[in-house]
Design an enzyme around this catalytic site. Structure first.
Site, PDB file in Angstrom:
ATOM      1  N   HIS A 260      -2.923  -4.362 -12.327  1.00 37.59           N
ATOM      2  CA  HIS A 260      -4.269  -4.539 -11.766  1.00 37.59           C
ATOM      3  C   HIS A 260      -4.588  -3.680 -10.541  1.00 37.59           C
ATOM      4  O   HIS A 260      -5.735  -3.583 -10.153  1.00 37.59           O
ATOM      5  CB  HIS A 260      -4.563  -6.027 -11.515  1.00 37.59           C
ATOM      6  CG  HIS A 260      -3.830  -6.634 -10.376  1.00 37.59           C
ATOM      7  ND1 HIS A 260      -4.363  -7.657  -9.642  1.00 37.59           N
ATOM      8  CD2 HIS A 260      -2.621  -6.356  -9.842  1.00 37.59           C
ATOM      9  CE1 HIS A 260      -3.495  -8.002  -8.703  1.00 37.59           C
ATOM     10  NE2 HIS A 260      -2.435  -7.241  -8.805  1.00 37.59           N
ATOM     11  N   HIS A 261      -3.571  -3.059  -9.927  1.00 37.91           N
ATOM     12  CA  HIS A 261      -3.874  -2.139  -8.819  1.00 37.91           C
ATOM     13  C   HIS A 261      -4.103  -0.700  -9.279  1.00 37.91           C
ATOM     14  O   HIS A 261      -4.506   0.148  -8.485  1.00 37.91           O
ATOM     15  CB  HIS A 261      -2.735  -2.122  -7.788  1.00 37.91           C
ATOM     16  CG  HIS A 261      -2.558  -3.415  -7.064  1.00 37.91           C
ATOM     17  ND1 HIS A 261      -3.591  -4.039  -6.416  1.00 37.91           N
ATOM     18  CD2 HIS A 261      -1.463  -4.202  -6.895  1.00 37.91           C
ATOM     19  CE1 HIS A 261      -3.136  -5.163  -5.865  1.00 37.91           C
ATOM     20  NE2 HIS A 261      -1.858  -5.288  -6.143  1.00 37.91           N
ATOM     21  N   ALA A 262      -3.783  -0.424 -10.541  1.00 41.38           N
ATOM     22  CA  ALA A 262      -3.908   0.961 -11.001  1.00 41.38           C
ATOM     23  C   ALA A 262      -5.382   1.306 -11.192  1.00 41.38           C
ATOM     24  O   ALA A 262      -6.071   0.699 -12.007  1.00 41.38           O
ATOM     25  CB  ALA A 262      -3.146   1.152 -12.311  1.00 41.38           C
TER      26      ALA A 262
ATOM     27  N   ASN B 221      -7.866  -4.286  -7.430  1.00 40.12           N
ATOM     28  CA  ASN B 221      -8.828  -3.208  -7.189  1.00 40.12           C
ATOM     29  C   ASN B 221      -9.055  -2.334  -8.423  1.00 40.12           C
ATOM     30  O   ASN B 221     -10.164  -1.883  -8.688  1.00 40.12           O
ATOM     31  CB  ASN B 221      -8.372  -2.339  -6.010  1.00 40.12           C
ATOM     32  CG  ASN B 221      -6.936  -1.868  -6.149  1.00 40.12           C
ATOM     33  OD1 ASN B 221      -6.022  -2.690  -6.249  1.00 40.12           O
ATOM     34  ND2 ASN B 221      -6.719  -0.556  -6.159  1.00 40.12           N
TER      35      ASN B 221
END
Lengths: 701, 701
Positions: free
Chosen positions: B200-202, B245
């Site tokens: 989910h941060h990629a 993000n």
């Protein structure tokens, strides 16, 4: 939860290892770690076998039936019909949840559900709730003649009897007990008791409302007695459309049983109609706060209302209560299609509510049938509940995004307010004050003063500064200071606009924790100002009257009276002596409109009154009562505009227009005084200009 | 729901019959009805077979691992450790949910769960979210040297790389896709994808925070593309403790995907720390309102906060959205025991949240692993989630009745207010105005006026009537009229009490539908009055200063400044010229206390100032900044009392007392300005009397 944060010890458990890659220059190779043997500490060949869902059903409970006295009863049977339990059992079989092709109630019913044998409740069990007399009376019905039975049936409160009623009622009661027991003892995951006759109206001393013994009460008492250590607290959720007066009575002073009922009440007009069913009945003695009535103010509620009530009240309260067992008094007469309940709960919603209740008491849930009279509706509803019980996810709720019916949110709010004295979870909604707030207002502590006085003072100072308006007093009336503010020249006005309104609205923020309203982000919305500006621009004199409401008085009775007295007094002492006056118009806002309609009926003001505009918003319509001259009614209809909220009650039931005596009632597209004034300001002022015959003048200017 | 109400036709279905009893004179007999054959219309020998829960696991995803550069990294491995997925798989096997004694990821895993084969996500699938450059970069890591990998690892944003990273990431991504597909196609009831590296941060163009490809985003895009008819809307709930993000960015302008994230934010200090993670980021373009960030203001939140957020925000919003599929970005780093997340969510609570989400989208739910670094915590949490998925009821929530942490309710409320512009369900909480309310205040429509002005005017009229107090103006300051009200003889006072406070609190009712505050049941709580009474009784002159707050200004910056300017101006122009003055005391209430502390640091008032009492309530502590004389700090500590709410933030973290520069800070037992004044009034006034050396005098009188 004593696990130590950051304890790294377990990470180095030798049976586990990181798959690491390490490389030397130029090349990355996979290197086996030192101890590559995968031997889990615990040999993982266990099988997790979820428990089945228990089911209670016994054909003998169909023997209790109404004795026919006419052929008509055969073709239009009594609603509490023996087929009720058969149809529920049948639909479960048809959908493969139970495996019983003969539908006779066999013992082995397959992989998903487990048959719980039904037995008669013992006298001892029943006597823990009911009186000896009641027990003996029902026992005696076994041997009664047809005439005796018919006579007892006639005398009772909506109960019929035959020679099998007693055995059926004992089986029904015993079924409820056994279903709960199976859940508590961990023999089943949860249970569905398809039993009849129902129980929740049966009071300790008497049968009532198709109910003979209070099945759920007897079961709950029995469980508390038999498993005093493992079951200390029971939650009973009663979603039958009728109030479970019997269950409430059995536990009214008991803090081990929290009884929550959702039912139609309608000011006590709906069966059983006792005041005990009202939302303010919260239990007594140590049981105070352990009784909760969620009372639908109207028929026709459905999924949205039930889900809202569950989310706002049932679930938070239940989670704080922490029950060891949840029993549902599961009438399906709020179901769509039930002509007695006249509501619209869908099978999916019953499933969804069951799903929510499953989250309590580690899933210890027992659903016991109560009422519900449309055979299709109850079987579909029961099927949806059963699917949730076996572990399926709930199906979608149709129309879940419509708004709750008018009156329901207020009702839910009232329930929360009453219960917030006893339940911490609700204080987050109403601030830390809980019940102290009302006390504070009533005791009138000197360091407090009413907000409405402050608002009116502020208005006076505005109107004085901007328009030179001044305060007028009516000596004989008990009006707060500055209630009447008028143009200084109003006594020689040619045209006059009379504004009569409630204390203006305040919009603002309320702190979610303390319940305090932040004045710095709050504003007073002064609807009068718009009309005063408009009138002054047209050289029309203005008189602005503020009718304060009485705090906490139902129906605003005294402020309605006050507005009537004020208008009569103004007419008798002032308006009718203004010799210059040619054109008079009234603009009413909110409850205060009552005074205008009253004056127009009591005095003949037609020589000068040209128009009456009432923005009633959500308050009730006021009928003109022409006490002098019958034609006043017609005159009022022709010369008035009455604007209501879009969701005003007068539009709810049918397409009929409100009667003429209420004036020319128009439905706005929006809701709320502010919004409807914004929406209809033009229309209202054009109507006045027209009536004043100033339309063309204004156009020409 | 087209069923006709009251349709009796079906009741007469000939295959059903009532078991009736009918009697002739004197005897009741059981009579068989005419058609006693029980032949259900549909033969009930069907078997209802609930679908299994799908599971994705593949040992190859363990190949992505950090390249060791020191022995230290072996004994204290990187938190995103390959064992994470192994431990979750293992605990499911140990508890019998999957049958795989070898723990190698076999295909046939028993009755409860179904193995979903994992494949590499295709380039096309990945490129729907990520850029070509990002894809190529990761592909190139397969052939990099150790040095290159280490250098890229160092340069990236918390991402490590080895030669297997690319394949692992593609498997992780493909696993998420396949799990969602199996749910959507109805091959499984729901699914759990035990995949890593997380996603989910990629962001589309870059890896970050242990994440290489945005697994959930790629899966969601792929599903929307592959099943355009059956899946039109996807809800992504991200309960990883970090803001997702990458996922947010992928769907920020998309109204088909509602992204709701619960995460620590702490004014952007917590990873990833972008302003994009704040609660006011609601999406853009047609995606406006389809992004919702629930931002924990502090660490240490747990079950109560998550459940509150789910009940108040996630579930109502999701129900209104009506998703066809729910994907959970399931990091377990909010779990109790995770030293990175530092929060306390229990396994039971993860289960409970899963249970709530199961009620959406007809149960179409896919849980995809993200972060979570304590191997015990994540495996226990995943086990609890898996049990719910297979259909078990949730276990009990420990401590479910504690209060949410300070700041959390306010935060939830802020989120609701922001989202109420887009979601109807929230308008029931904030009235019909939604976002119009703020606009109305900001635009200062002439027909509105601020409540705080009305309140202050009302105070003046009270103080004038009761104490003969008058208004004083400070010409150079931009203070609203009547902000300063003083005893008429204050300029020759011997002793003087200076009251400095925020606009008084209002208590009242707020209509649940319209959001309007009812003035008739609202009261102004004037804390000053109690102190003024007390002072006047002791022949002490009083000066009462009201510091209005600025609406909607964060941190009350300008009202703090204003209170400081007012106090300096009063001192420089008035107090220091009162020749008779011997004893001066300050009483501050709320944010306004800032002015007192400021004055005491900027001017040396010690010849006359005897005491400073500050009721700060929940507002921040104000440190004295002694600009003239270092000893002022000590002096302030000795001559002050500072009362805080019980739940003031200064007490939350440890047992340390606040530092001396804040004065003598005392913790009250209650919360709210009104309550703490009630609690400490005696203590405060006794302190002043003592300081004034009037204690014995008063006692003797």
């Amino acid at each position: 939860m004593s696990e130590q944060i950051g304890d790294k010890r377990k990470l180095k458990d030798e049976s586990e290892f990181p798959s690491v890659s390490i490389g030397d220059e130029g090349k990355v190779i996979q290197v086996l770690p030192k101890r590559p043997v995968i031997v889990p500490t615990q040999k993982p060949n266990l099988h997790y076998t979820p428990l089945k869902t228990g089911i209670c059903y016994d054909v003998r409970m169909r023997y209790h039936a109404k004795i026919f006295t006419s052929y008509f009863e055969y073709i239009d049977p009594h609603p509490e019909d023996p087929r009720r339990i058969y149809r529920i059992y049948k639909i479960l079989a048809e959908n493969g949840l139970i495996n019983d092709p003969s539908l006779t109630g066999v013992s082995d019913i397959g992989d998903l559900m487990l048959k719980i044998p039904v037995r008669e409740a013992t006298k001892e069990e029943i006597l823990d709730v009911h009186t000896e007399e009641h027990m003996q009376f029902l026992e005696s019905t076994e041997k009664m003649t047809r005439e005796e039975l018919l006579s007892k049936t006639e005398k009772g409160d909506s109960v019929y009897l035959n020679n099998d009623s007693y055995i059926s009622a004992r089986l029904s009661c015993g079924g409820a007990i056994e279903a709960c027991k199976a859940v508590v003892e961990g023999r089943v995951k949860n249970a569905l008791a398809i039993v009849r006759p129902p129980g929740h109206h049966a009071e300790p001393q008497a049968a009532g409302g198709f109910c003979l013994f209070s099945n759920v009460s007897v079961a709950a008492k029995s469980i508390l007695k038999t498993y005093p250590e493992s079951v200390r607290k029971i939650l009973i959720v009663d979603w039958d459309i009728h109030h479970g007066n019997g269950t409430q009575k059995a536990f009214y002073e008991d803090d081990n049983v929290l009884y929550i009922s959702l039912h139609r009440f309608e000011l006590g007009k709906f069966y059983p109609g006792f005041p005990e069913g009202n939302y303010d009945k919260v239990g007594d003695g140590k049981g105070k706060g352990f009784n909760c009535n969620i009372t639908w103010p109207v028929k026709g509620v459905g999924d949205v209302e039930y889900i809202w009530a569950f989310e706002q009240i049932v679930i938070p309260m239940a989670r704080e209560f922490r029950p060891d067992l949840v029993i549902v008094s599961s009438g399906f007469d709020a179901a769509h299609g039930d002509t007695i309940g006249q509501c619209h709960v869908t099978p999916n919603c019953y499933g969804y509510m069951t799903h929510m209740l499953k989250s309590l008491a580690r899933g210890n849930l027992c659903v016991v049938l109560e009422g519900g009279y449309n055979l299709d509706s109850i079987s579909n509803s029961a099927l949806a509940v059963a699917k949730i019980l076996i572990g399926e996810p709930p199906d979608e709720i149709p129309e879940s995004d419509r708004d709750p019916k008018p009156g329901v949110l207020e009702m839910i709010n009232k329930v929360i307010r009453v219960q917030s004295k006893y339940w911490k979870c609700f204080r987050r909604k109403f601030g830390n004050f809980g019940g102290e707030y009302e006390n504070a207002i009533e005791s009138q502590i000197p360091k407090m003063f009413p907000l409405q006085d402050a608002i009116r003072n502020a208005q006076l100072s505005h109107y004085y500064d901007d328009f030179g308006m001044i305060s007028l007093s009516l000596p004989n009336l008990n009006l707060p200071k500055n209630s009447i503010i008028c143009s200084s020249n109003f006594f020689k006005a040619k045209s006059l606009c009379v504004l009569l309104h409630d204390t203006p609205e305040v919009w603002g923020n309320r702190d979610i924790i303390t319940g305090i309203i932040d004045p710095s982000t709050s504003i007073i919305f002064d609807s009068s100002l718009k009309f005063i500006n408009w009138a002054i621009e047209r050289e029309t004199a203005v008189i602005d009257i503020n009718i304060p409401r009485s705090a906490f008085e139902a129906d605003n009775y005294s402020s309605n009276l006050l507005s009537q007295d004020v208008m009569i007094s103004l007419w008798d002492n002032h308006f009718k002596y203004i010799e210059s006056l040619e054109k008079l118009c009234f603009i009413g806002i909110g409850e205060a409109t009552s005074g205008i309609v009253h004056l127009l009926g009591k005095r003949d003001t037609r020589t000068v009154t040209k128009a009456a505009i009432n923005f009633v918003g959500s308050s009730s319509l006021k009928p003109i009562v022409p006490s002098l001259d019958e034609s006043l009614g017609d005159w009022y209809f022709k010369n008035s505009l009455v604007f209501t909220d879009h969701f005003h009650g007068c539009w709810s039931e049918n397409d009929k227009k409100p009667r003429k005596k209420y004036g020319r009632v128009l439905r706005c597209d929006t809701d709320g005084i502010h919004n409807i004034i914004e929406e209809r300001f033009e229309e209202a002022t054009d109507f006045i200009l027209d009536a004043f015959d100033e339309w063309s003048d204004t156009e020409d200017e």
